[in-house]
Scaffold this active site. Structure first.
Site, PDB file in Angstrom:
ATOM      1  N   ASP A 115      11.781  26.971  24.563  1.00 22.19           N
ATOM      2  CA  ASP A 115      10.820  26.715  23.581  1.00 22.19           C
ATOM      3  C   ASP A 115      11.347  27.655  22.413  1.00 22.19           C
ATOM      4  OD1 ASP A 115       8.964  25.595  21.784  1.00 22.19           O
ATOM      5  OD2 ASP A 115       7.314  25.624  23.197  1.00 22.19           O
TER       6      ASP A 115
HETATM    7  C1  BGC Z   1       6.367  24.490  19.995  1.00 19.17           C
HETATM    8  C2  BGC Z   1       7.238  23.336  20.615  1.00 19.17           C
HETATM    9  C3  BGC Z   1       8.104  23.019  19.616  1.00 19.17           C
HETATM   10  C4  BGC Z   1       8.816  23.949  18.864  1.00 19.17           C
HETATM   11  C5  BGC Z   1       9.976  23.479  17.780  1.00 19.17           C
HETATM   12  C6  BGC Z   1       7.249  25.653  19.445  1.00 19.17           C
HETATM   13  O1  BGC Z   1       6.477  26.664  18.902  1.00 19.17           O
HETATM   14  O2  BGC Z   1       5.727  25.415  21.220  1.00 19.17           O
HETATM   15  O3  BGC Z   1       6.240  22.371  21.140  1.00 19.17           O
HETATM   16  O4  BGC Z   1       8.930  21.560  19.755  1.00 19.17           O
HETATM   17  O5  BGC Z   1       7.997  24.975  18.442  1.00 19.17           O
HETATM   18  O6  BGC Z   1       9.158  23.151  16.699  1.00 19.17           O
END
Ligand code: BGC
Length: 767
Positions: free
Chosen positions: A309
């Site tokens: 993530d």
């Molecule tokens: C979130 C994810 C997301 C990623 C990219 C993160 O902060 O937890 O769910 O896919 O950002 O945008």
């Protein structure tokens, strides 16, 4: 003696014999790619894993990948492991140097082609993959996932994902960070908006529908995206409901409650998996060998790649498990993360780790191979550039109609005293009151894309005006969503007094749910509960429409409202869909995929809880209860009203007894339920099947949803709905770290009904 399905013991005929069960099953069977039809049953995935069967995987390009790997330098390999933001400066140079594998967040065909051309100019010309959070739409914003769960109709999720994939792919996006399948018992957690509620089966069947919708038969097709099941694992249960917070779970809870949804997605062929921000029993998900390598890659045989993530690798330092970036890269790569999002530790320190023997070339090659597998399967090597002239800029009328239909199917009628709803279309004046009544932004919900949210949603007042063009429709805000100013209440009351009926639209702004949007008080924000009371005081007829991204505590005012329609964040066609339901063009048939607590003090509250040794007894003090509240929720999982009425018969079983070994071999019990529309108009009912194992080696939830089907019946019509339950529905995962699924002989209670509180039960004996 129990029958044990360890992954070391092959289960006879498992792949062939397991049919799709429940509504999820029936609907998904029709939508499934032919090759995946048996493998991809959300319910069967558990049994396949238990039997040592691997996820389908994708091995079509191994020769080409091997040839490329032979030519790649260490830096080029590490480059594939790097994802950066499309907004960051210098990405074209990084791509040209082969130091970049993926891009996050670009959403225009021209920007994507510019970066892709740079990558194609690199020494080996390996294309970038462009990922974006296409969660509930790209241009056409659909209702949030929690709302879609309320539909109890997986076609809803299939539609959303199919449209989102087509629209996003036309801009050059090839990968979406969805579905989010984190089971959550935490309504304080804003990200509950992104999942399908508190039940593992729901998250599994909806997750699989999303994977199918995004990927289709082949995510290399020009209108499809590679999917990403996230956030692996158990992200939905942060302590105190605070986003990113600690999760500590037993192995059996992990495997029975949190893992089945990811497992189902992986067995449905989901291309990628994203690691979660939380710890799992002391080990951050980004450094968790057990979940990433032992379970995901080895037990399930997942052969796609794991993406971190956003800066999740770097966050191993503040977590307190890595001393520095190099340590973070070592831990994360060795645990099984294959690509790093935004932070750059793999790329920066990978070569040093290799030289020091802290990272093997075998593991690095494995990570690269996984990423290239997805890039080849996504067709990027054949079709790296997108046709800019075919980029879509606005939702089509047909997709808007789909979004409207999905939104209306996803609404839940919580209360309807004296038939307050539907409203008569002959009404001559309507007051729309409440700060969200004319909103065109918040209706989109928390994960609308930048492009999607630039297109105004149809407001509820406009939807109502369009539905009853002859009526005088007024709008009065009365208050803001979060402010404490009550000076507008008087005007709102005047408007209510002047109208035949008032529609009060209250709830949350979109940014009160979603990521980093936990709330400790989940009542109506600001003075909105006071606004509802003020309208009630007028004594005039009114109904309440809720716009929100999580369950709310509404016990303090719900009885004042003649009717309450839970519309969630309904998306771009929200206002029209609300009007469809308010005026009865659509008879609401949704059910809650999550419990509505009476107060935050009851949290976590969920229907699929375990019993205590002292279950609630009103006549005894020494039982498990609150002194100041009933145990149960205000509105339970599976609950939802209709404008018509239904009866659901007691379940009848095709047999009262089956042997564990027969079940292990693929035998199933058929559960038949007669559902009758006893009212005076057509409507939808959701028949729900729950199981309970009252005596097991590990205490079992008092009920577990194992099948459902949403049926439409004309007034007076009746039908028999049949389900088939097998070993995967009756057994459970033990605390065995290596993965053991058992089916223990004894009595099983099989419940049928139209809500989780059903007491209508039949008994199956497993010998
Ligand atoms: C979130 C994810 C997301 C990623 C990219 C993160 O902060 O937890 O769910 O896919 O950002 O945008």
């Amino acid at each position: 003696m129990s029958v044990s399905f360890t992954r070391r013991t092959a289960l006879k005929g498992a792949a062939g014999a397991i049919a799709l069960t429940g509504a999820g099953g029936a609907e998904l069977a029709a939508a499934a790619p032919a090759t995946a039809r048996t493998l991809a049953s959300p319910a069967a995935a558990g049994l396949l894993a238990a039997a040592g069967r691997k996820a389908p995987g994708n091995r079509r390009f191994e020769g080409k990948i091997s040839a490329l790997l032979k030519q790649m330098t260490v830096e080029e390999k590490l480059g594939q492991l790097q994802m950066r933001g499309g907004w960051e400066a210098g990405m074209d140079a990084e791509a040209r140097a082969g130091r970049l594998g993926a891009i996050l967040g670009s959403d225009s065909a021209a920007a994507i082609n510019t970066l892709q051309r740079a990558a194609l100019e690199s020494r080996l010309g390996i294309p970038l993959i462009f990922g974006l959070d296409v969660i509930h739409g790209f241009l056409t914003t659909f209702p949030i996932p929690l709302a879609q769960g309320s539909s109890f109709d997986t076609r809803v999720a299939l539609t959303d994902a199919t449209v989102g994939a087509r629209e996003a792919a036309a801009s050059g996006i090839r990968w979406t960070f969805a579905p989010m399948v984190d089971v959550s018992h935490e309504p304080r957690w804003g990200r509950i908006a992104e999942c399908y509620g508190e039940d593992p089966y729901m998250n599994a069947v909806f997750g699989v529908a999303k994977v199918r919708g995004y990927q289709g038969d082949d995510y290399g097709a020009p209108d499809r995206l590679a999917a990403c099941a996230k956030h692996y694992a158990a992200y939905g249960q942060p302590e105190g409901g605070r986003d990113y917070n600690t999760v500590d779970v037993s192995e059996q809870r992990l495997r029975n409650m949190y893992l089945p949804s990811y497992m189902a997605c992986v067995y449905a062929g989901c291309a990628t998996v994203m690691a979660a921000f939380n710890t799992i029993s002391g080990v951050p998900a980004h450094a968790n060998v057990h979940t990433l390598t032992e379970i995901l890659k080895q037990e399930w045989g997942f052969d796609g790649f794991v993406v971190s993530d956003y800066t999740g690798v770097q966050e191993l330092i503040p977590h307190g498990i890595a001393a520095d970036g190099k340590d973070a890269a070592r831990l994360s790569l060795n645990a099984g993360v294959d690509q790093e999002m935004v932070s750059t530790n793999f790329l920066t320190y990978g070569a040093e780790l290799l030289a020091e023997g802290k990272l093997s070339m075998e593991r690095l090659d494995d990570a690269v191979r996984r990423i290239l597998r997805v890039k080849f399967a996504a067709g990027l090597f054949d079709r790296p550039l997108v046709d800019e002239s075919a980029e879509l800029t606005a939702p089509s009328a047909a997709d808007r109609a789909r979004a409207r239909n999905v939104a209306a199917r996803s609404m839940v009628l919580l209360r309807n005293e004296g038939g307050a709803l539907p409203l008569a279309k002959t009404v001559s004046s309507i007051a729309v009151v409440g700060p969200l009544g004319n909103d065109t932004q918040n209706l989109h919900g928390s994960w609308a894309t930048v492009k999607g949210s630039q297109i105004p949603a149809v407001s509820i007042v406009d939807g109502i005006k369009a539905a009853v063009p002859g009526a005088n429709v007024t709008f009065t805000a009365g208050s803001t969503v979060t402010g404490d100013d009550t000076s507008g209440f008087g005007a709102a009351q005047d408007a209510a007094r002047a109208a035949d009926v008032t529609v009060v639209v209250v709830g949350e702004t979109a940014d009160l749910s979603g990521e980093a949007s936990s709330r400790s008080d989940i009542g109506l924000p600001g003075v909105q509960a006071g606004l509802v009371r003020a309208i009630a005081e007028t004594g005039r007829p009114f109904v309440v429409v809720l716009i929100n991204g999580r369950p709310l505590t509404i016990a303090d005012w719900h009885e004042l409202a003649p009717a309450i329609l839970e519309a969630w964040d309904p998306g771009i066609e929200g206002g029209n869909a609300v009007a469809d339901v308010l005026f009865g063009a659509v008879n609401p048939g949704g059910k809650l995929p999550v419990s509505f607590p009476r107060t935050v003090g009851q949290i976590p509250i969920y229907y699929n809880h375990e019993n205590t040794g002292r279950p609630f007894d009103p006549n005894s003090k020494w039982t498990s209860k609150y002194l100041d509240l009933p145990n149960g929720p205000l509105y339970e999982f599976g609950f939802g009203l209709s404008y018509t009425t239904f009866t659901v018969s007691a379940p009848t079983l095709s047999t009262s007894s089956l042997s564990a070994s027969a079940l292990q071999g693929g035998a199933r019990v058929q559960v038949s339920v007669q559902v009758t529309n006893t009212g005076s108009q057509a409507g939808d009912e959701v028949v729900q099947i729950y199981v309970h194992d009252p005596v097991a080696s590990i205490v079992q939830p008092v009920k577990r949803l194992r099948a459902f089907r949403r049926v439409t019946l004309a007034a007076g019509a009746s039908t028999t709905v049949r389900f088939r339950l097998g070993a995967e529905d009756l057994g459970y995962w033990t605390n065995d770290y290596g993965g053991e699924f058992v089916l223990e002989p004894g009595e099983f209670h099989i419940y049928a009904g139209n809500t989780s509180s059903t007491e209508s039960v039949a008994t199956l004996t497993v010998t």
